[in-house]
Write a protein that holds these residues in place. Structure first.
Motif, PDB file in Angstrom:
ATOM      1  N   ALA A 120       4.289  55.584  36.574  1.00  0.00           N
ATOM      2  CA  ALA A 120       3.268  54.703  37.122  1.00  0.00           C
ATOM      3  C   ALA A 120       3.823  53.489  37.841  1.00  0.00           C
ATOM      4  CB  ALA A 120       2.308  54.250  36.016  1.00  0.00           C
ATOM      5  N   ILE A 121       5.103  53.139  37.634  1.00  0.00           N
ATOM      6  CA  ILE A 121       5.678  51.965  38.287  1.00  0.00           C
ATOM      7  C   ILE A 121       7.141  52.235  38.617  1.00  0.00           C
ATOM      8  CG2 ILE A 121       6.230  50.855  36.065  1.00  0.00           C
ATOM      9  CD1 ILE A 121       5.756  48.146  37.498  1.00  0.00           C
ATOM     10  N   ALA A 122       7.562  51.761  39.778  1.00  0.00           N
ATOM     11  CA  ALA A 122       8.947  51.978  40.209  1.00  0.00           C
ATOM     12  C   ALA A 122       9.401  50.795  41.056  1.00  0.00           C
ATOM     13  CB  ALA A 122       9.069  53.273  41.010  1.00  0.00           C
ATOM     14  N   SER A 123      10.709  50.577  41.068  1.00  0.00           N
ATOM     15  CA  SER A 123      11.322  49.535  41.882  1.00  0.00           C
ATOM     16  C   SER A 123      12.655  50.042  42.413  1.00  0.00           C
ATOM     17  CB  SER A 123      11.558  48.263  41.055  1.00  0.00           C
ATOM     18  OG  SER A 123      10.395  47.481  40.973  1.00  0.00           O
ATOM     19  N   PRO A 124      13.185  49.386  43.427  1.00  0.00           N
ATOM     20  CA  PRO A 124      14.491  49.789  43.943  1.00  0.00           C
ATOM     21  C   PRO A 124      15.630  49.233  43.100  1.00  0.00           C
ATOM     22  CG  PRO A 124      13.671  47.925  45.191  1.00  0.00           C
ATOM     23  CD  PRO A 124      12.589  48.281  44.218  1.00  0.00           C
ATOM     24  N   ALA A 125      16.790  49.823  43.240  1.00  0.00           N
ATOM     25  CA  ALA A 125      18.003  49.145  42.805  1.00  0.00           C
ATOM     26  C   ALA A 125      18.192  47.955  43.748  1.00  0.00           C
ATOM     27  CB  ALA A 125      19.194  50.091  42.887  1.00  0.00           C
ATOM     28  N   ARG A 126      19.111  47.058  43.408  1.00  0.00           N
ATOM     29  CA  ARG A 126      19.237  45.876  44.253  1.00  0.00           C
ATOM     30  C   ARG A 126      20.698  45.485  44.424  1.00  0.00           C
ATOM     31  NH1 ARG A 126      16.555  41.786  39.834  1.00  0.00           N
ATOM     32  NH2 ARG A 126      18.060  42.209  38.188  1.00  0.00           N
ATOM     33  N   THR A 127      20.951  44.838  45.522  1.00  0.00           N
ATOM     34  CA  THR A 127      22.233  44.201  45.755  1.00  0.00           C
ATOM     35  C   THR A 127      21.956  42.799  46.278  1.00  0.00           C
ATOM     36  OG1 THR A 127      24.350  44.379  46.911  1.00  0.00           O
ATOM     37  CG2 THR A 127      22.411  45.098  48.107  1.00  0.00           C
ATOM     38  N   TYR A 128      22.726  41.840  45.808  1.00  0.00           N
ATOM     39  CA  TYR A 128      22.510  40.458  46.222  1.00  0.00           C
ATOM     40  C   TYR A 128      23.341  40.150  47.465  1.00  0.00           C
ATOM     41  CZ  TYR A 128      20.166  39.853  41.762  1.00  0.00           C
ATOM     42  OH  TYR A 128      19.305  39.980  40.700  1.00  0.00           O
ATOM     43  N   MET A 129      22.712  39.547  48.440  1.00  0.00           N
ATOM     44  CA  MET A 129      23.365  39.234  49.710  1.00  0.00           C
ATOM     45  C   MET A 129      24.017  37.855  49.594  1.00  0.00           C
ATOM     46  SD  MET A 129      20.098  40.713  51.825  1.00  0.00           S
ATOM     47  CE  MET A 129      20.536  39.963  53.380  1.00  0.00           C
ATOM     48  N   VAL A 130      25.213  37.841  49.023  1.00  0.00           N
ATOM     49  CA  VAL A 130      25.866  36.580  48.671  1.00  0.00           C
ATOM     50  C   VAL A 130      26.817  36.073  49.750  1.00  0.00           C
ATOM     51  CG1 VAL A 130      25.689  37.060  46.201  1.00  0.00           C
ATOM     52  CG2 VAL A 130      27.745  37.771  47.460  1.00  0.00           C
ATOM     53  N   GLU A 131      26.918  36.779  50.874  1.00  0.00           N
ATOM     54  CA  GLU A 131      27.808  36.330  51.940  1.00  0.00           C
ATOM     55  C   GLU A 131      27.404  34.924  52.391  1.00  0.00           C
ATOM     56  OE1 GLU A 131      26.015  39.039  51.998  1.00  0.00           O
ATOM     57  OE2 GLU A 131      27.445  40.697  51.793  1.00  0.00           O
ATOM     58  N   GLY A 132      28.371  34.018  52.413  1.00  0.00           N
ATOM     59  CA  GLY A 132      28.096  32.658  52.836  1.00  0.00           C
ATOM     60  C   GLY A 132      27.554  31.751  51.752  1.00  0.00           C
ATOM     61  N   ALA A 133      27.312  32.301  50.550  1.00  0.00           N
ATOM     62  CA  ALA A 133      26.808  31.489  49.447  1.00  0.00           C
ATOM     63  C   ALA A 133      27.952  30.711  48.795  1.00  0.00           C
ATOM     64  CB  ALA A 133      26.123  32.375  48.417  1.00  0.00           C
ATOM     65  N   PRO A 134      27.671  29.563  48.178  1.00  0.00           N
ATOM     66  CA  PRO A 134      28.719  28.785  47.505  1.00  0.00           C
ATOM     67  C   PRO A 134      29.314  29.549  46.317  1.00  0.00           C
ATOM     68  CG  PRO A 134      26.733  27.473  47.828  1.00  0.00           C
ATOM     69  CD  PRO A 134      26.371  28.882  48.153  1.00  0.00           C
ATOM     70  N   TRP A 135      30.492  29.099  45.880  1.00  0.00           N
ATOM     71  CA  TRP A 135      31.211  29.751  44.785  1.00  0.00           C
ATOM     72  C   TRP A 135      30.340  29.876  43.539  1.00  0.00           C
ATOM     73  CZ3 TRP A 135      32.523  28.184  39.840  1.00  0.00           C
ATOM     74  CH2 TRP A 135      33.474  28.964  39.170  1.00  0.00           C
ATOM     75  N   LEU A 136      29.660  28.817  43.147  1.00  0.00           N
ATOM     76  CA  LEU A 136      28.828  28.860  41.940  1.00  0.00           C
ATOM     77  C   LEU A 136      27.766  29.938  42.039  1.00  0.00           C
ATOM     78  CD1 LEU A 136      28.041  27.321  39.220  1.00  0.00           C
ATOM     79  CD2 LEU A 136      26.286  26.219  40.621  1.00  0.00           C
ATOM     80  N   VAL A 203      17.884  51.101  47.684  1.00  0.00           N
ATOM     81  CA  VAL A 203      18.520  49.814  47.406  1.00  0.00           C
ATOM     82  C   VAL A 203      17.891  48.718  48.264  1.00  0.00           C
ATOM     83  CG1 VAL A 203      20.687  48.544  47.355  1.00  0.00           C
ATOM     84  CG2 VAL A 203      20.665  50.991  46.832  1.00  0.00           C
ATOM     85  N   ALA A 204      17.516  47.638  47.610  1.00  0.00           N
ATOM     86  CA  ALA A 204      16.978  46.478  48.311  1.00  0.00           C
ATOM     87  C   ALA A 204      18.032  45.379  48.359  1.00  0.00           C
ATOM     88  CB  ALA A 204      15.726  45.964  47.602  1.00  0.00           C
ATOM     89  N   GLY A 205      18.224  44.789  49.526  1.00  0.00           N
ATOM     90  CA  GLY A 205      19.118  43.643  49.663  1.00  0.00           C
ATOM     91  C   GLY A 205      18.335  42.360  49.435  1.00  0.00           C
ATOM     92  N   ILE A 206      18.754  41.585  48.441  1.00  0.00           N
ATOM     93  CA  ILE A 206      18.032  40.372  48.062  1.00  0.00           C
ATOM     94  C   ILE A 206      18.803  39.157  48.560  1.00  0.00           C
ATOM     95  CG2 ILE A 206      17.011  39.084  46.165  1.00  0.00           C
ATOM     96  CD1 ILE A 206      15.911  41.931  46.472  1.00  0.00           C
ATOM     97  N   PRO A 207      18.213  38.359  49.445  1.00  0.00           N
ATOM     98  CA  PRO A 207      18.917  37.146  49.906  1.00  0.00           C
ATOM     99  C   PRO A 207      19.011  36.115  48.793  1.00  0.00           C
ATOM    100  CG  PRO A 207      16.670  37.199  50.751  1.00  0.00           C
ATOM    101  CD  PRO A 207      16.894  38.517  50.068  1.00  0.00           C
ATOM    102  N   VAL A 208      20.057  35.327  48.805  1.00  0.00           N
ATOM    103  CA  VAL A 208      20.238  34.277  47.794  1.00  0.00           C
ATOM    104  C   VAL A 208      20.368  32.935  48.500  1.00  0.00           C
ATOM    105  CG1 VAL A 208      21.399  35.931  46.275  1.00  0.00           C
ATOM    106  CG2 VAL A 208      22.770  34.404  47.714  1.00  0.00           C
ATOM    107  N   PRO A 209      20.097  31.842  47.793  1.00  0.00           N
ATOM    108  CA  PRO A 209      20.215  30.512  48.410  1.00  0.00           C
ATOM    109  C   PRO A 209      21.643  30.242  48.889  1.00  0.00           C
ATOM    110  CG  PRO A 209      18.947  30.392  46.383  1.00  0.00           C
ATOM    111  CD  PRO A 209      19.525  31.769  46.431  1.00  0.00           C
TER     112      PRO A 209
END
Length: 303
Positions: A120-136, A203-209
């Motif tokens: 009844a419910i499904a979601s994608p796998a994910r990868t975080y788009m960390v290119e250009g993000a700070p070290w922390l 797979v969904a690409g998730i942007p990060v701050p």
């Protein structure tokens, strides 16, 4: 002469609802994908512009295959409910964030996984788009992918994936989205762990701050959303506050959460220094966001 049937005249095979708030200024990343999905998947695509002060609606209307709705007030729950009203009985239904990177094939695979009422419910796998993000920020998201209890937790949650999808049976579990920040958390709590399905090949690409301050603000807002959700559940659905014995009670304090994971298999699967660093970063961020949330609560409602 043989005339091929016009797929646009067939009943839609699925519906896709995209809440959008000032996406034109951020590139409206998902728009080309949903335009293609309308044609290739015969999808009813509804973009709900809520409280926009830019030309998001005008950009969306450039596509004749996308229905556009404009709401004067910002609010994702209202946008989702407006999209539901238009989508009617067109299932399966995908609720898709406007800043996600995903393919038409992935959308089709997720929709196809909901062919039976039991799924009844499904979601994608994910990868975080960390290119250009700070070290922390990069170390925090590395922790989510390598720390055992975080990997286990992630595998059982429909939260933070940029997309969740339900069929008619899944959507029947609630009437309307309540007015709250954590819409994905709300959906997640309606299903037991064995009912949730992550489609590994989608797979969904998730942007990060891209700044530490934006990251901490986003994490604090997410913590505020979780607190709001728990308060709502305790009043309206106390049976869904804790939905799996394999996961900690979300009301536990941070020290009690650490103790919980130590008692159930430890916190590290690797003794590499970087794994330890990532673990420290994760809990440090948790402590900071809880402190910021507490201070914000003393000043008044979270903004």
């Amino acid at each position: 002469m043989t005339v091929e049937p016009d797929s646009a005249r067939l009943p839609p095979a699925l519906s896709i609802i995209v809440p959008a708030h000032n996406e034109a200024t951020r590139g409206f990343r998902v728009l080309p994908t949903i335009e293609a999905a309308a044609a290739q998947l015969n999808a009813l695509v509804i973009v709900v512009c809520n409280g926009c002060t830019d030309d998001t609606a005008a950009v969306a209307r450039r596509s004749t295959s996308v229905e556009v709705v404009e709401l004067s007030n910002a609010g994702k729950a209202a946008a989702l409910n407006a999209g539901d009203e238009i989508a009617g009985e067109v299932f399966p239904r995908l609720y898709l964030d406007a800043d996600v990177r995903i393919t038409v094939q992935a959308l089709g695979d997720i929709a196809a996984s909901l062919d039976t009422p039991d799924d009844a419910i499904a979601s994608p796998a994910r990868t975080y788009m960390v290119e250009g993000a700070p070290w922390l920020v990069r170390r925090y998201y590395a922790a989510l992918a390598e720390i055992p209890f975080l990997v286990q937790l992630s595998s059982k949650l429909m939260v933070g994936r940029g997309l969740y999808a339900v069929n008619a049976a899944g959507r029947s579990r609630f009437e309307r989205f309540p007015s709250m920040t954590a819409d994905d958390g709300f959906i997640d709590r309606l299903f037991d762990s064995d009912e949730k399905h992550v489609i590994a090949d989608a797979v969904a690409g998730i942007p990060v701050p891209t700044s530490v301050e934006d990251f901490l603000r986003a994490k604090t807002r997410a913590a505020a959303g979780t607190k709001e959700l728990l308060g709502w559940l305790q009043v309206h659905r106390p049976d869904r506050v804790v939905v799996a014995n394999t996961l900690p009670d979300p009301r536990l304090s941070l020290p009690r959460r650490i103790q919980y994971h130590l008692q159930r298999g430890g916190l590290l699967s690797s003794k590499s220094p970087m794994a330890l660093v990532d673990l420290v970063v994760y809990f440090a961020v948790e402590a900071v966001t809880r402190t910021r949330l507490s201070l914000a609560a003393q000043r008044g409602p979270w903004r």
